[in-house]
Design a protein around this motif. Structure first.
Motif, PDB file in Angstrom:
ATOM      1  N   ILE A   1     -22.644 101.015  -4.240  1.00 12.84           N
ATOM      2  CA  ILE A   1     -21.472 100.196  -3.941  1.00 12.84           C
ATOM      3  C   ILE A   1     -20.561 100.915  -2.945  1.00 12.84           C
ATOM      4  N   GLY A   2     -20.297 102.203  -3.226  1.00  9.50           N
ATOM      5  CA  GLY A   2     -19.424 102.960  -2.335  1.00  9.50           C
ATOM      6  C   GLY A   2     -19.976 103.072  -0.934  1.00  9.50           C
ATOM      7  N   GLY A   3     -21.284 103.308  -0.823  1.00 12.18           N
ATOM      8  CA  GLY A   3     -21.890 103.431   0.495  1.00 12.18           C
ATOM      9  C   GLY A   3     -21.834 102.157   1.296  1.00 12.18           C
ATOM     10  N   SER A   4     -22.029 101.022   0.616  1.00  8.54           N
ATOM     11  CA  SER A   4     -22.017  99.739   1.322  1.00  8.54           C
ATOM     12  C   SER A   4     -20.620  99.352   1.800  1.00  8.54           C
ATOM     13  N   LEU A   5     -19.587  99.955   1.204  1.00  3.70           N
ATOM     14  CA  LEU A   5     -18.216  99.606   1.582  1.00  3.70           C
ATOM     15  C   LEU A   5     -17.693 100.425   2.757  1.00  3.70           C
ATOM     16  N   LEU A   6     -18.282 101.600   2.980  1.00  2.00           N
ATOM     17  CA  LEU A   6     -17.722 102.512   3.982  1.00  2.00           C
ATOM     18  C   LEU A   6     -17.644 101.870   5.366  1.00  2.00           C
ATOM     19  N   SER A   7     -18.672 101.114   5.718  1.00  3.33           N
ATOM     20  CA  SER A   7     -18.680 100.519   7.054  1.00  3.33           C
ATOM     21  C   SER A   7     -17.752  99.322   7.170  1.00  3.33           C
ATOM     22  N   GLU A   8     -17.256  98.792   6.033  1.00  4.67           N
ATOM     23  CA  GLU A   8     -16.426  97.589   6.066  1.00  4.67           C
ATOM     24  C   GLU A   8     -14.940  97.890   5.925  1.00  4.67           C
ATOM     25  N   ILE A   9     -14.585  99.059   5.390  1.00  7.88           N
ATOM     26  CA  ILE A   9     -13.181  99.366   5.133  1.00  7.88           C
ATOM     27  C   ILE A   9     -12.418  99.510   6.441  1.00  7.88           C
ATOM     28  N   SER A  10     -11.253  98.921   6.491  1.00  3.47           N
ATOM     29  CA  SER A  10     -10.395  99.041   7.661  1.00  3.47           C
ATOM     30  C   SER A  10      -9.756 100.422   7.675  1.00  3.47           C
ATOM     31  N   SER A  11     -10.174 101.263   8.624  1.00  2.90           N
ATOM     32  CA  SER A  11      -9.664 102.633   8.670  1.00  2.90           C
ATOM     33  C   SER A  11      -8.180 102.663   8.988  1.00  2.90           C
ATOM     34  N   VAL A  12      -7.707 101.723   9.811  1.00  2.12           N
ATOM     35  CA  VAL A  12      -6.279 101.686  10.161  1.00  2.12           C
ATOM     36  C   VAL A  12      -5.447 101.398   8.918  1.00  2.12           C
ATOM     37  N   LYS A  13      -5.842 100.357   8.169  1.00  2.91           N
ATOM     38  CA  LYS A  13      -5.120 100.030   6.943  1.00  2.91           C
ATOM     39  C   LYS A  13      -5.203 101.168   5.935  1.00  2.91           C
ATOM     40  N   LEU A  14      -6.362 101.823   5.871  1.00  4.68           N
ATOM     41  CA  LEU A  14      -6.532 102.920   4.916  1.00  4.68           C
ATOM     42  C   LEU A  14      -5.574 104.063   5.221  1.00  4.68           C
ATOM     43  N   VAL A  15      -5.430 104.399   6.493  1.00  8.68           N
ATOM     44  CA  VAL A  15      -4.515 105.477   6.885  1.00  8.68           C
ATOM     45  C   VAL A  15      -3.074 105.093   6.576  1.00  8.68           C
ATOM     46  N   ILE A  16      -2.685 103.859   6.908  1.00 15.66           N
ATOM     47  CA  ILE A  16      -1.309 103.419   6.642  1.00 15.66           C
ATOM     48  C   ILE A  16      -1.022 103.429   5.144  1.00 15.66           C
ATOM     49  N   ALA A  17      -1.972 102.928   4.353  1.00 20.89           N
ATOM     50  CA  ALA A  17      -1.786 102.921   2.897  1.00 20.89           C
ATOM     51  C   ALA A  17      -1.696 104.333   2.360  1.00 20.89           C
ATOM     52  N   LEU A  18      -2.523 105.243   2.889  1.00 24.03           N
ATOM     53  CA  LEU A  18      -2.477 106.633   2.447  1.00 24.03           C
ATOM     54  C   LEU A  18      -1.117 107.251   2.731  1.00 24.03           C
ATOM     55  N   VAL A  19      -0.575 106.960   3.913  1.00 26.57           N
ATOM     56  CA  VAL A  19       0.745 107.498   4.262  1.00 26.57           C
ATOM     57  C   VAL A  19       1.811 106.952   3.313  1.00 26.57           C
ATOM     58  N   MET A  20       1.791 105.644   3.067  1.00 25.65           N
ATOM     59  CA  MET A  20       2.840 105.018   2.262  1.00 25.65           C
ATOM     60  C   MET A  20       2.735 105.369   0.778  1.00 25.65           C
ATOM     61  N   LEU A  21       1.503 105.430   0.257  1.00 26.01           N
ATOM     62  CA  LEU A  21       1.326 105.618  -1.177  1.00 26.01           C
ATOM     63  C   LEU A  21       1.221 107.081  -1.596  1.00 26.01           C
ATOM     64  N   VAL A  22       0.789 107.956  -0.682  1.00 29.75           N
ATOM     65  CA  VAL A  22       0.561 109.356  -1.060  1.00 29.75           C
ATOM     66  C   VAL A  22       1.425 110.307  -0.256  1.00 29.75           C
ATOM     67  N   ILE A  23       1.337 110.251   1.087  1.00 25.50           N
ATOM     68  CA  ILE A  23       1.993 111.265   1.909  1.00 25.50           C
ATOM     69  C   ILE A  23       3.514 111.173   1.816  1.00 25.50           C
ATOM     70  N   LEU A  24       4.088 109.969   1.919  1.00 27.93           N
ATOM     71  CA  LEU A  24       5.542 109.854   1.835  1.00 27.93           C
ATOM     72  C   LEU A  24       6.081 110.250   0.461  1.00 27.93           C
ATOM     73  N   PRO A  25       5.494 109.768  -0.662  1.00 29.47           N
ATOM     74  CA  PRO A  25       5.958 110.266  -1.963  1.00 29.47           C
ATOM     75  C   PRO A  25       5.777 111.781  -2.102  1.00 29.47           C
ATOM     76  N   ALA A  26       4.669 112.306  -1.568  1.00 29.77           N
ATOM     77  CA  ALA A  26       4.455 113.751  -1.642  1.00 29.77           C
ATOM     78  C   ALA A  26       5.510 114.504  -0.845  1.00 29.77           C
ATOM     79  N   ALA A  27       5.827 113.990   0.349  1.00 31.82           N
ATOM     80  CA  ALA A  27       6.854 114.644   1.166  1.00 31.82           C
ATOM     81  C   ALA A  27       8.213 114.595   0.472  1.00 31.82           C
ATOM     82  N   ALA A  28       8.547 113.453  -0.137  1.00 35.01           N
ATOM     83  CA  ALA A  28       9.829 113.348  -0.852  1.00 35.01           C
ATOM     84  C   ALA A  28       9.891 114.334  -2.006  1.00 35.01           C
ATOM     85  N   LEU A  29       8.779 114.504  -2.689  1.00 32.75           N
ATOM     86  CA  LEU A  29       8.750 115.451  -3.807  1.00 32.75           C
ATOM     87  C   LEU A  29       8.847 116.892  -3.314  1.00 32.75           C
TER      88      LEU A  29
END
Length: 585
Positions: free
Chosen positions: A32-60
Motif C-alpha cells: 500500500i505504501g509503495g503504491s502511494l509514493l508516486s501519487e502523493i502531492s509532494s508540494v502539499k506534503l511539504v506545506i503540511a509538514l511545515v504547518m503541522l510539525v516544523i512550526l509547532p516545533a519551532a514555537a516549542l
C-alpha cells in the motif's frame, strides 16, 4: 436497469477495477505504501509538514530562547539604564509583550507541545509497541494458553518502551550540538537567528520527552490488566432492578448511490444500502416485540462523510421514528477523515475547509438525531451543561453559511466548535440508572492513508472521569469508535494493527480504572464481534452489519443492570441474526 436490446459487455451494476482502488483486502503495508509514493502531492506534503510539525516545533524550541533573552534584556536595562537606548527600548518592548502577549505565548508553546505529542510521540511509541507485539506473537505464541499470551504482551510492551526510549535518546544526542538554550538581546532584535537552534531545541525536548514517556508507558502497559475474552456474563436474582436493553450497532458505511461499493471492501463487499435498511427493519421488529431503551451506533455511519451519504443514512433512519428517538451516534474515521474516497493518496492541507465541512456534516446529523437529549460538558466546571441543540443555537447561521460557501475564514471561526461538543453526555435518568458518554476518538488526520488512526484527547479523558464521579451510583456506557487495545486473538496483519490503532488506548484504559466496575465500553471500527475485559472494565466490539460476510451476520442487544454502588452488570445479550438479503441484480 431499463430493458436493453442486448446485454452490455460490462454490467455497470457489478462495478469494475476502479471500485477496488482503495480496498485493503489482500494488500500488505509495504504494498500500500509503495503504491502511494508516486501519487502523493509532494508540494502539499511539504506545506503540511511545515504547518503541522516544523512550526509547532519551532514555537516549542524558541520558547526558552525568548524567555532567557527577555530576562537578559530586562536585567541589562535595569542594571545599566544609561548604557544606551536599546536596552531601554528592549525592556519596554518586553514589558508590553509580557503584558499583552505573555499568556498567548505560553498557550502557543503548550499547544505546540501537545500537537507534537499527538503527531510524533504517542504514534511512534504505539507503532513500536504494536510492531514488537506483532512480531513476538507471530513467532512465539503458537499455542492457545491465554496466560502465556498475556505475559508475552506484557513483556513486549516493556521491551518496546525500552527500545523506543533508546532510539529517542540517540536522536536527542544527535541534535544536541545544534541546540542553544540561552537567548540574548540580539536574538530579540534579529529573530531569524533563532530558527535553527529552535528546531534543534525542539528535537531534543520532544525526543527526551519521548524517551521518558516511552519508559513510563511501556512499564505501565506491561503491568496493567491485559485484555482477555469475557469468561462469563453476570447473573442477577429475582426482584432485581430494571434491566436495560441497549442495541449496539456500528459501521454501516452508508454509500451515496444504489450500486456503489464501499472503500475498504470494494467489490468484495455488498453494494448499496439495502443491507442497512434490512438491519433497521430487523431492529424495528425486535423493538415492537420488546421495547429497547437505547440504540448506540459507534461510528462510520457513512463511507466517506459525503452529503449524499448522510442524506441516505438520515432517510433510512427517518423511516423508523421510534428507533430515531432512542438512537445515539458518534463519528467514525470514515465520517471525518477520508479526504477522497477514490484516491487514498489525496492529502488535504491543514487550512483546507474540507475537513471542517465533514465535521459540520457529522455534527448536523448528530444534532438532528440526538441534539435535544444529549448534553455538552462545561469546560470551566467539568459538569454536565446545556443540551447540544441549545449550545449550537448561536452557531446555526454560521454553520449553515459555512456549508454553503466553505471559506477558510469561516472554517477558522468554527475550529473550536467541534472539540467543544465532546464528550456528549446522556445523563442517567435516576441516581442509580445508566448514562452514556459519547466520545470522538478520531485523530486529526488530513491524509486518507492515515484516516483510521485514533486518539482520545486529554480534555475528553479528564471530563469522562469527572462526569462519572459526579454520578457515583450510576452505571455508564462509554461509547467511542476505536478499539482500546489489541485483543487476545490470532494476530491480524501489521498494516491493520498499526494503521487502525487508538494510539493512547492503553492509557485510557488505565484512566478508566476508578470507574471500571460500573462502566461498559462500546466501540466499532474493527468490523468484528468481541466481548472481553481488562481487569474490571468490560468492552464490547460491534460487528459491521454490512462489511461482515456470511455465514452469520448479526448484532447484539446488550442487557444491562446496575447494582450496589453503581456496579454495572452485563447480562447475556440477545443476538439478532441479519442474514444478508439478496443484492440487486
Amino acid at each position: 436497469m431499463p430493458r436493453l436490446n442486448r446485454r452490455p459487455l460490462i454490467d455497470p451494476r457489478n462495478g469494475d477495477a476502479e471500485d477496488d482502488v482503495s480496498s485493503l483486502h489482500g494488500r500488505s503495508l509495504l504494498t500500500i505504501g509503495g503504491s502511494l509514493l508516486s501519487e502523493i502531492s509532494s508540494v502539499k506534503l511539504v506545506i503540511a509538514l511545515v504547518m503541522l510539525v516544523i512550526l509547532p516545533a519551532a514555537a516549542l524550541g524558541v520558547a526558552p530562547l525568548v524567555v532567557t533573552g527577555w530576562i537578559a534584556a530586562v536585567s541589562r536595562g535595569v542594571l545599566d539604564p544609561f548604557a544606551g537606548i536599546w536596552p531601554l527600548l528592549v525592556l519596554f518592548i518586553g514589558l508590553v509583550a509580557a503584558r499583552y502577549f505573555g499568556r498567548s505565548l505560553l498557550r502557543a508553546a503548550e499547544r505546540s507541545f501537545w500537537a507534537l505529542n499527538s503527531l510524533a510521540v504517542q504514534p511512534f511509541y504505539a507503532m513500536g509497541r504494536e510492531g514488537i507485539r506483532h512480531l513476538v506473537e507471530s513467532l512465539l505464541a503458537r499455542h492457545e494458553d491465554r496466560l502465556w499470551r498475556a505475559r508475552l504482551r506484557s513483556l513486549a510492551a516493556i521491551g518496546a518502551g525500552v527500545l523506543v526510549a533508546i532510539a529517542a535518546l540517540g536522536l536527542a544526542a544527535a541534535a544536541w550540538p545544534g541546540t542553544r538554550w540561552v537567548g540574548s538581546v540580539a536574538d530579540l532584535l534579529f529573530p531569524y537567528r533563532l530558527l535553527l537552534p529552535a528546531l534543534a531545541n525542539s528535537v531534543v525536548i520532544v525526543a527526551a520527552y519521548l524517551a521518558a514517556a516511552a519508559l513510563v508507558w511501556g512499564f505501565a502497559d506491561g503491568t496493567m490488566d491485559q485484555p482477555r475474552d469475557l469468561e462469563a456474563f453476570d447473573k442477577i436474582g429475582e426482584g432485581a432492578g430494571r434491566v436495560w436493553r441497549v442495541a449496539h450497532l456500528s459501521d454501516f458505511h452508508t454509500v451515496g448511490g444504489r450500486y456503489e461499493f464501499r472503500i475498504e471492501s470494494g467489490r468484495n463487499g455488498p453494494r448499496g444500502n439495502h443491507q442497512m435498511a434490512h438491519v433497521l427493519d430487523r431492529l424495528a421488529e425486535r423493538h415492537a416485540q420488546s421495547p429497547l431503551d437505547l440504540i448506540v451506533i459507534t461510528g462510520d455511519m457513512t463511507d466517506a462523510g459525503r452529503s449524499s451519504e448522510w442524506a441516505e443514512f438520515l432517510d433510512a433512519v427517518n423511516r423508523h421514528p421510534s428507533l430515531a428517538e432512542r438512537m445515539l451516534m458518534l463519528p467514525g474515521n470514515h465520517d471525518l477523515n477520508v479526504v477522497d474516497r477514490a484516491n487514498p493518496a489525496r492529502l488535504d492541507l491543514p487550512t483546507s475547509p474540507g475537513k471542517r465541512l465533514r465535521q459540520m456534516r457529522a455534527l448536523s446529523a448528530i444534532d438532528a438525531i440526538q441534539g435535544s437529549r444529549v448534553h455538552v460538558v462545561d469546560a470551566e466546571t467539568g459538569r454536565v451543561g446545556a443540551t447540544l441543540s441549545d449550545m449550537l443555537v448561536p452557531l446555526r447561521d454560521d454553520i449553515a453559511e459555512f456549508a454553503a460557501r466553505g471559506t477558510m475564514r469561516q472554517s477558522f471561526r468554527l475550529a473550536q466548535v467541534w472539540s467543544d461538543v465532546f464528550p456528549m453526555v446522556l445523563p442517567p435518568p435516576t441516581a442509580d440508572g445508566i448514562g452514556v458518554m459519547i466520545l470522538n476518538s478520531n485523530a486529526e488526520s488530513h491524509f486518507s492513508f492515515t484516516n483510521a488512526l485514533g486518539v482520545v484527547p486529554a480534555e475528553q479523558e479528564r471530563q469522562v472521569v469527572a462526569v462519572a464521579q459526579a454520578y457515583p451510583r450510576a452505571g455508564w456506557i462509554v461509547a467511542l469508535h476505536h478499539h482500546l487495545v489489541e485483543y487476545p486473538m490470532k494476530s491480524r496483519g501489521l498494516a491493520e494493527r498499526i494503521g487502525t490503532a487508538l494510539i493512547n488506548g492503553s492509557r485510557f484504559v488505565r484512566l478508566l480504572r476508578p470507574i471500571a466496575g460500573r462502566t461498559l465500553v462500546m466501540h466499532g471500527h474493527r468490523h468484528f464481534d468481541w466481548m472481553g475485559e481488562c481487569g474490571e472494565l468490560r468492552i464490547a466490539s460491534a460487528p459491521s452489519p454490512v462489511m461482515s460476510r456470511p455465514p452469520s451476520p448479526h448484532f447484539h442487544i446488550q442487557r444491562l443492570a446496575t447494582g450496589p454502588h453503581g456496579r454495572l452488570h452485563l447480562l447475556p445479550p440477545e443476538e439478532v441474526d441479519i442474514t444478508q438479503v439478496p443484492e440487486y441484480g
